[in-house]
Enzyme design. Sequence first.
Site, short mmCIF file in Angstrom:
data_model
loop_
_atom_site.label_atom_id
_atom_site.label_comp_id
_atom_site.label_asym_id
_atom_site.label_seq_id
_atom_site.Cartn_x
_atom_site.Cartn_y
_atom_site.Cartn_z
N CYS A 100 0.82 -1.22 0.00
CA CYS A 100 0.00 0.00 0.00
C CYS A 100 0.85 1.27 0.00
O CYS A 100 0.62 2.19 -0.80
CB CYS A 100 -0.97 -0.02 1.18
SG CYS A 100 -0.20 -0.05 2.82
N HIS A 158 -2.46 0.75 6.89
CA HIS A 158 -2.89 0.78 5.49
C HIS A 158 -3.07 2.21 5.02
O HIS A 158 -3.46 3.09 5.79
CB HIS A 158 -4.20 0.01 5.32
CG HIS A 158 -4.63 -0.14 3.89
ND1 HIS A 158 -3.80 -0.61 2.90
CD2 HIS A 158 -5.83 0.14 3.27
CE1 HIS A 158 -4.44 -0.62 1.74
NE2 HIS A 158 -5.67 -0.17 1.94
N GLU A 170 -6.10 1.69 -4.37
CA GLU A 170 -5.29 1.11 -3.31
C GLU A 170 -4.64 -0.20 -3.73
O GLU A 170 -5.13 -0.91 -4.62
CB GLU A 170 -6.15 0.83 -2.07
CG GLU A 170 -7.24 -0.22 -2.31
CD GLU A 170 -8.11 -0.51 -1.08
OE1 GLU A 170 -7.71 -0.13 0.04
OE2 GLU A 170 -9.18 -1.12 -1.24
#
Length: 378
Positions: A100, A158, A170
């Site tokens: 991420c 994240h 993402e």
Amino acid sequence: MNTSSTRRRTSGALLGASVLALSAFVSAPAHAAAQAATCGVLAPGASATAQAAVNAACSQIGVWYSWGGGHAATPGASYGYYDGSDPDSLHDNERKGFDCSGLTRYAYYQATGRDLLNGTADDQFHSSQASARFAASQGSAPLLPGDLMFWGSGHIHHVAMYLGNGQMVEAYESGTHIRVAPVRTGGDYAGAIRINGSGTPTPPPANGGTVFETWGTGVRTRSTPSVRGAVVDTFAGPTQVSVQCQQHAETVTAEGYTNDIWSKLADGSWLTNIYIKGPASLPGIPDCGGSSTPPPSGGSKPFQTWGTGVRTHSQPNVNAGVVDYFAQPTTVNVVCQAHAQEVTAEGYTNDAWSKLTDGSWLTNIYIKGAAWLDVPTC
């Protein structure tokens, strides 16, 4: 998938010892073209830099999620490694892609030409490059395309990039591909930041110091290298400091770390190195003259590392548990070396690993010198 799922492994890990560069999982899936049409700047108001970052992230739709991917010396897709717990991550060493934070790092590197976000999702959340911050309670209403959204309670695990119109792009988890998804502002959503849109470099310090970033909140500098020294300044959040020199002084234990090295800043104040991003002893920073570095212990021999985000492991294997990582080049003390797992990284292949004084192992690829060092065999 719920953001609190224990299966999801989307923490933005730094990649140290890169793994075998196989190619079975490199190509993008057929559905990438269909998703790509939905990825882009979906609302007005973003800076030109933020729009460029969105376009860069969207150009990677369909590329594999790979744990540790995107954290090589130069931002871009790279091979990852097994995260140690998620079965879907077992093949990340065969997948060239991004985790991420690797994706968001790459996007803003493409947009600005500067490596603004070299770090984990937690590092990016606390980045000094943020020009605005948005609390979780604000939801997505104040966000503009290019803003970074974060999840985690206490520790950020994240990050995703907002596109506008309730959508985000993402790198989600192992076994999936970079995708567009509806924004998630429930669960452990922690808020968002807006990256400085100017893209202009931070000027170097005029006093000859070296710029480092701090971390943590309520961090205090002192008049002497001791927690009993008078408080000179307090940093409410992460910031940049200009380090002049460092020395061994009072031992401090904080945030789970113990260190006796303090850095002298441009204003003459002192800050324990615990709160400065990097190894315990900052690379390239001279001694202030108040102490000398202790000699290597256990009959070891000092060597210099190179590269960023370099990891040591509990065994001479990239899939073994991570013991430590070096955000920047540093000095390591090598006890012995052994032939073990063959590693390909940074254009080199080597099966030699060095055992350090703390018992951890580091592939010789990231140690300056010959492929086989002048130290005993383990």
